[in-house]
Design a protein around this motif. Structure first.
Motif, PDB file in Angstrom:
ATOM      1  N   VAL A  84       0.850  -1.195   0.000  1.00 51.82           N
ATOM      2  CA  VAL A  84       0.000   0.000   0.000  1.00 51.82           C
ATOM      3  C   VAL A  84       0.883   1.242   0.000  1.00 51.82           C
ATOM      4  CG1 VAL A  84      -1.827   1.299   1.160  1.00 51.82           C
ATOM      5  CG2 VAL A  84      -1.796  -1.205   1.304  1.00 51.82           C
ATOM      6  N   GLN A 133      -2.195  -1.445  -3.614  1.00 55.27           N
ATOM      7  CA  GLN A 133      -3.143  -0.335  -3.561  1.00 55.27           C
ATOM      8  C   GLN A 133      -2.401   0.994  -3.480  1.00 55.27           C
ATOM      9  OE1 GLN A 133      -5.871  -0.672  -0.286  1.00 55.27           O
ATOM     10  NE2 GLN A 133      -7.233   0.925  -1.017  1.00 55.27           N
ATOM     11  N   ALA A 176      -5.725  -1.576  -6.694  1.00 55.74           N
ATOM     12  CA  ALA A 176      -6.795  -0.680  -6.266  1.00 55.74           C
ATOM     13  C   ALA A 176      -6.225   0.734  -6.134  1.00 55.74           C
ATOM     14  CB  ALA A 176      -7.369  -1.137  -4.928  1.00 55.74           C
ATOM     15  N   THR A 178      -7.370   4.372  -4.527  1.00 54.79           N
ATOM     16  CA  THR A 178      -8.349   5.058  -3.693  1.00 54.79           C
ATOM     17  C   THR A 178      -8.033   6.546  -3.648  1.00 54.79           C
ATOM     18  OG1 THR A 178      -8.616   3.100  -2.283  1.00 54.79           O
ATOM     19  CG2 THR A 178      -9.331   5.212  -1.369  1.00 54.79           C
ATOM     20  N   ILE A 225      -8.888   1.633   2.905  1.00 50.22           N
ATOM     21  CA  ILE A 225      -7.824   0.698   2.536  1.00 50.22           C
ATOM     22  C   ILE A 225      -8.323  -0.735   2.693  1.00 50.22           C
ATOM     23  CG2 ILE A 225      -5.552  -0.191   3.182  1.00 50.22           C
ATOM     24  CD1 ILE A 225      -4.815   2.675   4.012  1.00 50.22           C
ATOM     25  N   ARG A 228     -10.707  -1.418   0.009  1.00 53.00           N
ATOM     26  CA  ARG A 228     -10.181  -1.130  -1.332  1.00 53.00           C
ATOM     27  C   ARG A 228     -11.183  -0.296  -2.141  1.00 53.00           C
ATOM     28  NH1 ARG A 228      -5.740  -4.425  -2.799  1.00 53.00           N
ATOM     29  NH2 ARG A 228      -6.356  -4.544  -4.990  1.00 53.00           N
TER      30      ARG A 228
END
Length: 268
Positions: A84, A133, A176, A178, A225, A228
């Motif tokens: 992440v 992510q 992903a 975000t 998170i 996602r």
């Protein structure tokens, strides 16, 4: 975080404000937490509060391409790869467009847009390999395009658009993306900013009552998170802002009357 597997998480701009709140909230839930900031003392102070967790800190100027590139090898020394990436580093600015110099525009673009792009460029290959992510911290100003906040608003809109495109190009690889839109966070982010209108002056004075705490926003980011999610609007106010921009007649009305309110008291 809801997933069983703990993740390796990098947070930029971690020494204060939302960044440090994210670090404190994620430290016990991440496999490895990697924190960067230009503020060495702030990082040391934060790390001392996170003893007992697997936390690594590194001083990094996010506007320096070589410094950001060096984070790749550093992360691989600290853990087996990044899961992440939280692009939190950024800077605020308040000032009318005609009084915003090109030098200021470049500074804002470097910190609020290019810094995130640099980090993505470094880590995207391994994020694709690990179905990771990217979390980009934009702003509610992407919806509420207010006079005297023009340059800041533009950079945060640009980051949100970049996130949308990044998501579309990488979702098939399992990445992903975000985009987080905080409204107002009661931190030092606004310290030293000059209110150039009656309404913005009022907003600054009301900050303690109309803003969210860093931990409240960090909790929303943590949830996004885990889920996602493509978008985290954080505040109900931003739902209104999104509606204004989605419906052109309302958007034009807001621009017209919001501008008049914001420009009250501004010397021209």
């Amino acid at each position: 975080m809801r997933e069983h597997k703990k993740k390796n998480i990098l947070v930029t701009g971690a020494a204060g404000g939302l960044g440090s709140a994210l670090a404190r909230r994620l430290a016990g839930k991440a496999e490895t937490l990697l924190l960067t900031d230009l503020d060495a003392e702030g990082l040391r102070s934060l790390q001392s509060t996170l003893s007992g967790h697997r936390v690594f800190c590194r001083v990094c100027d996010v506007t320096d391409e070589e410094a950001v590139a060096s984070l790749g090898p550093w992360v691989r020394e600290c853990c087996d790869g990044l899961d992440v990436l939280i692009n939190n580093a950024g800077v605020g600015f308040s000032g009318g467009l005609e009084r915003t110099s090109l030098q200021e525009w470049r500074r804002l673009m470097e910190l609020n847009l290019y810094a995130s792009i640099r980090h993505v460029d470094v880590f995207l290959p391994e994020l694709r390999a690990r179905a990771g992510q990217v979390v980009n911290i934009s702003s509610g100003q992407a919806f509420f395009r207010l006079p005297s906040w023009g340059a800041y608003s533009v950079t945060k809109q640009a980051l949100a658009s970049y996130s949308d495109l990044l998501r579309g190009e990488n979702e098939d690889a399992g990445v992903a993306v975000t985009t987080v839109f905080p409204f107002l966070i009661n931190t030092g982010f606004y310290t030293g900013m000059r209110a150039e209108s009656t309404l913005s002056s009022w907003a600054m004075k009301c900050m303690p009552w109309i803003s969210m705490t860093p931990d409240q926003v960090a909790a929303r980011v943590e949830r996004s998170i885990a889920r996602r999610e493509p978008v985290e609007l954080v505040s109900a106010v931003n739902h209104v802002g999104m509606l204004l921009q989605a419906l052109p007649p309302l958007g034009r009305l807001w621009t017209r009357w919001g501008s008049r309110l914001m420009l009250q008291g501004v010397g021209r």
